[in-house]
Design a protein around this motif. Structure first.
Motif, PDB file in Angstrom:
ATOM      1  N   ALA A 190      52.303  51.175  30.207  1.00  0.00           N
ATOM      2  CA  ALA A 190      51.949  51.834  31.468  1.00  0.00           C
ATOM      3  C   ALA A 190      50.453  52.045  31.588  1.00  0.00           C
ATOM      4  O   ALA A 190      49.934  52.271  32.692  1.00  0.00           O
ATOM      5  CB  ALA A 190      52.672  53.162  31.585  1.00  0.00           C
ATOM      6  N   ALA A 191      49.750  51.982  30.463  1.00  0.00           N
ATOM      7  CA  ALA A 191      48.296  52.143  30.453  1.00  0.00           C
ATOM      8  C   ALA A 191      47.713  51.262  29.359  1.00  0.00           C
ATOM      9  O   ALA A 191      48.372  50.960  28.362  1.00  0.00           O
ATOM     10  CB  ALA A 191      47.912  53.596  30.225  1.00  0.00           C
ATOM     11  N   VAL A 209      43.659  53.705  30.584  1.00  0.00           N
ATOM     12  CA  VAL A 209      43.655  53.598  32.049  1.00  0.00           C
ATOM     13  C   VAL A 209      44.993  53.037  32.514  1.00  0.00           C
ATOM     14  O   VAL A 209      45.507  52.071  31.937  1.00  0.00           O
ATOM     15  CB  VAL A 209      42.498  52.695  32.539  1.00  0.00           C
ATOM     16  CG1 VAL A 209      42.537  52.555  34.063  1.00  0.00           C
ATOM     17  CG2 VAL A 209      41.159  53.262  32.104  1.00  0.00           C
ATOM     18  N   ALA A 210      45.550  53.631  33.553  1.00  0.00           N
ATOM     19  CA  ALA A 210      46.867  53.238  34.041  1.00  0.00           C
ATOM     20  C   ALA A 210      46.862  51.814  34.599  1.00  0.00           C
ATOM     21  O   ALA A 210      45.875  51.362  35.187  1.00  0.00           O
ATOM     22  CB  ALA A 210      47.331  54.210  35.119  1.00  0.00           C
ATOM     23  N   VAL A 211      47.992  51.144  34.394  1.00  0.00           N
ATOM     24  CA  VAL A 211      48.181  49.807  34.940  1.00  0.00           C
ATOM     25  C   VAL A 211      48.527  49.901  36.418  1.00  0.00           C
ATOM     26  O   VAL A 211      49.433  50.631  36.803  1.00  0.00           O
ATOM     27  CB  VAL A 211      49.295  49.064  34.175  1.00  0.00           C
ATOM     28  CG1 VAL A 211      49.614  47.735  34.841  1.00  0.00           C
ATOM     29  CG2 VAL A 211      48.893  48.852  32.719  1.00  0.00           C
ATOM     30  N   PHE A 228      49.796  36.648  31.435  1.00  0.00           N
ATOM     31  CA  PHE A 228      49.917  37.950  32.089  1.00  0.00           C
ATOM     32  C   PHE A 228      48.525  38.533  32.307  1.00  0.00           C
ATOM     33  O   PHE A 228      47.739  38.649  31.372  1.00  0.00           O
ATOM     34  CB  PHE A 228      50.743  38.918  31.237  1.00  0.00           C
ATOM     35  CG  PHE A 228      52.209  38.591  31.228  1.00  0.00           C
ATOM     36  CD1 PHE A 228      53.046  39.032  32.247  1.00  0.00           C
ATOM     37  CD2 PHE A 228      52.752  37.816  30.218  1.00  0.00           C
ATOM     38  CE1 PHE A 228      54.391  38.704  32.249  1.00  0.00           C
ATOM     39  CE2 PHE A 228      54.094  37.487  30.208  1.00  0.00           C
ATOM     40  CZ  PHE A 228      54.915  37.936  31.223  1.00  0.00           C
ATOM     41  N   LYS A 229      48.233  38.891  33.550  1.00  0.00           N
ATOM     42  CA  LYS A 229      46.968  39.531  33.894  1.00  0.00           C
ATOM     43  C   LYS A 229      47.269  40.964  34.291  1.00  0.00           C
ATOM     44  O   LYS A 229      47.987  41.210  35.273  1.00  0.00           O
ATOM     45  CB  LYS A 229      46.266  38.788  35.032  1.00  0.00           C
ATOM     46  CG  LYS A 229      44.836  39.262  35.284  1.00  0.00           C
ATOM     47  CD  LYS A 229      44.121  38.328  36.238  1.00  0.00           C
ATOM     48  CE  LYS A 229      42.663  38.697  36.415  1.00  0.00           C
ATOM     49  NZ  LYS A 229      41.961  37.771  37.330  1.00  0.00           N
ATOM     50  N   ILE A 230      46.745  41.902  33.528  1.00  0.00           N
ATOM     51  CA  ILE A 230      47.036  43.326  33.718  1.00  0.00           C
ATOM     52  C   ILE A 230      45.872  43.948  34.477  1.00  0.00           C
ATOM     53  O   ILE A 230      44.757  44.046  33.973  1.00  0.00           O
ATOM     54  CB  ILE A 230      47.232  44.028  32.359  1.00  0.00           C
ATOM     55  CG1 ILE A 230      48.323  43.314  31.544  1.00  0.00           C
ATOM     56  CG2 ILE A 230      47.587  45.490  32.561  1.00  0.00           C
ATOM     57  CD1 ILE A 230      48.398  43.761  30.097  1.00  0.00           C
ATOM     58  N   PHE A 231      46.127  44.340  35.719  1.00  0.00           N
ATOM     59  CA  PHE A 231      45.117  44.973  36.562  1.00  0.00           C
ATOM     60  C   PHE A 231      45.182  46.491  36.344  1.00  0.00           C
ATOM     61  O   PHE A 231      46.247  47.095  36.488  1.00  0.00           O
ATOM     62  CB  PHE A 231      45.366  44.669  38.044  1.00  0.00           C
ATOM     63  CG  PHE A 231      45.428  43.196  38.359  1.00  0.00           C
ATOM     64  CD1 PHE A 231      44.278  42.492  38.655  1.00  0.00           C
ATOM     65  CD2 PHE A 231      46.634  42.515  38.362  1.00  0.00           C
ATOM     66  CE1 PHE A 231      44.324  41.141  38.961  1.00  0.00           C
ATOM     67  CE2 PHE A 231      46.697  41.160  38.665  1.00  0.00           C
ATOM     68  CZ  PHE A 231      45.530  40.476  38.956  1.00  0.00           C
ATOM     69  N   LEU A 232      44.059  47.107  36.034  1.00  0.00           N
ATOM     70  CA  LEU A 232      44.011  48.552  35.806  1.00  0.00           C
ATOM     71  C   LEU A 232      43.477  49.277  37.032  1.00  0.00           C
ATOM     72  O   LEU A 232      42.815  48.691  37.892  1.00  0.00           O
ATOM     73  CB  LEU A 232      43.143  48.852  34.582  1.00  0.00           C
ATOM     74  CG  LEU A 232      43.536  48.096  33.302  1.00  0.00           C
ATOM     75  CD1 LEU A 232      42.642  48.508  32.146  1.00  0.00           C
ATOM     76  CD2 LEU A 232      44.998  48.337  32.964  1.00  0.00           C
TER      77      LEU A 232
END
Length: 458
Positions: free
Chosen positions: A394-395, A399-401, A410-414
């Protein structure tokens, strides 16, 4: 046949594997593919500065002519974009370039270019792999001809006209060919436009001076010193087949390729319009720049074939990737480190690149990116990435996703606008972890978090 595989940008291998009999099989596959597509006429064949490349090019030409195609072979090693533009400009059936690009001299490779001059998409390369076979020959009276041609002359005339014959007469440029195929082409083009050019490593050396012809910061220290110490106003360097470009400026030294893309797009938007296409690993600053001009940024997987496809589909002004490959759609839907040198010299004449980069940072934020690699057997890549599906945190690094993209890994945007990307290498048994943030320190934190997320799953 099992040794021949067309990856991200053609087939490359060490010379133990990249042999003439296998190269001839590729030539036969291309001949059969073109026939199946109903394409007849002429095929262009180019090659890079490696010791073995001309011989492999001649072998390809022989197989193609034995199959009824007329063949034009470059009189000397030539940049890949020159060959690609020639294929499109002359309406040829296709083209082949013998090159391993930025790989060390013990490698060689071959790229197939369809008639549009853009990189071949997987449906084409899959068909080539399916058609690999021992060469055949038509009766002698049905075979094609083979002759040499000079591809660079028409290309350079076009490049000067395309760049609107820019006046760069006041600019001192240091150009590093890294002993590759850009020598005598990129520097001559810049001189033809009026620049004063100091040429470095422009002697043909099949060993590339003992270093792979890849224009990274650590391999361009002499060029950086010349420019930052006042010996030139700009520095340019091409990779081995000159489809990539690196830029050095007086204040910044080696210019981050992400910032280079932003500078290029910013300059082109002064007289043109259209979206920008970028890979998943390329900076979001391009997106912010596009939005400020009422345009969009189109994200695609890593690999210029995907960039080129989207450039056509979206009517883009430009396409690029964080490794230093950029293309201008109206010129060619392929990366071109020769034309880009001329265009960026013109951009510098209009407004110094350092000044333009400073303005972009002030308006859209600084660019800080990093990448790390994790060893991962090819047979484990799919399972590792599959294990991330539905099991992302979740973070990340506190920093939260905000969102997750799956165009390429997979690209994780924060939520703070930063991101982490995990994707498989297309050429090595590795997984790549990328990150972009507002500082180098934060990039390192994100890369560490990405490693911690992935490493236990390998």
């Amino acid at each position: 046949m099992e040794h021949i595989s067309f990856g991200t940008d053609g087939w490359r291998a060490t010379l133990e594997t990249f042999t003439e009999p296998r190269v001839r099989m590729v030539g036969q596959a291309v001949a059969d593919h073109l026939r199946a597509e109903g394409r007849e006429g002429t095929v262009a064949v180019g090659y890079d500065a490696r010791d073995t490349s001309r011989g492999f090019a001649d072998a390809l030409a022989e197989v193609l002519s034995d199959n009824g195609f007329d063949v034009l072979v470059s009189e000397r090693d030539c940049p890949t974009p020159v060959l690609a533009w020639t294929v499109r400009d002359r309406g040829l059936a296709g083209g082949l370039v013998v090159t391993a690009s930025h790989n060390p001299p013990e490698y060689n490779g071959v790229k197939f270019l369809p008639s549009a001059g853009a990189p071949a998409l997987p449906d084409v390369t899959d068909d080539l792999e399916a058609r690999l076979a021992e060469p055949t020959a038509l009766p002698e009276d049905e075979r094609g001809t083979v002759r040499e041609d000079t591809f660079t002359t028409a290309y350079c005339q076009h490049a000067l006209a395309f760049a609107d014959n820019p006046d760069v007469s006041g600019i001192r440029i240091a150009y590093d060919a890294m002993h590759g195929s850009g020598r005598g082409v990129t520097n001559d083009l810049l001189e033809a436009a009026g620049a004063t050019v100091e040429s470095l490593r422009t002697e043909r050396d099949p060993e590339f001076g003992g270093t792979p012809p890849e224009p990274t910061a650590e391999r361009l220290q002499s060029l950086v010193e010349r420019v930052t110490e006042g010996g030139a106003d700009l520095g340019f360097a091409n990779d081995g087949d000159a489809d990539r470009l690196a830029v050095v400026t007086p204040e910044r030294g080696y210019l981050d390729p992400n910032m280079l893309y932003a500078v290029l797009y910013d300059y082109l938007l002064e007289s043109g319009e259209g979206p920008a296409v970028r890979t998943v690993s390329t900076t979001f600053v391009v997106d912010r720049l596009a939005a400020a001009h009422g345009e969009e940024a189109v994200e695609v997987p890593v690999g210029f074939k995907w960039v080129a496809e989207a450039m056509g589909e979206h009517g883009a002004l430009v396409g690029g990737e964080e490794s230093g490959g950029f293309g201008i759609t109206e010129h060619l839907r392929n990366k071109d480190g020769v034309l880009l040198a001329l265009v960026l010299a013109a951009a510098h004449a209009a407004r110094p690149i350092d000044e333009r980069a400073d303005a972009i940072e002030a308006e859209y934020g600084e660019i800080h990116q990093g990448r790390t690699s994790l060893d991962c057997p090819n047979e484990r890549k799919a399972a590792v990435l599959g294990s991330l599906d539905g099991d992302l945190p979740a973070a990340v690094a506190g920093v939260a996703v905000a969102d997750v993209g799956a165009k390429d890994g997979f690209k994780i945007f924060l939520e703070d606008g930063t991101w982490v990307l995990v994707r498989p290498s297309g050429t090595e048994p590795k997984l790549r972890v990328y990150a972009e943030a507002t500082s180098s320190e934060r990039v390192e934190e994100l890369l560490a978090a990405g490693r911690d997320l992935v490493e236990p799953r390998i």
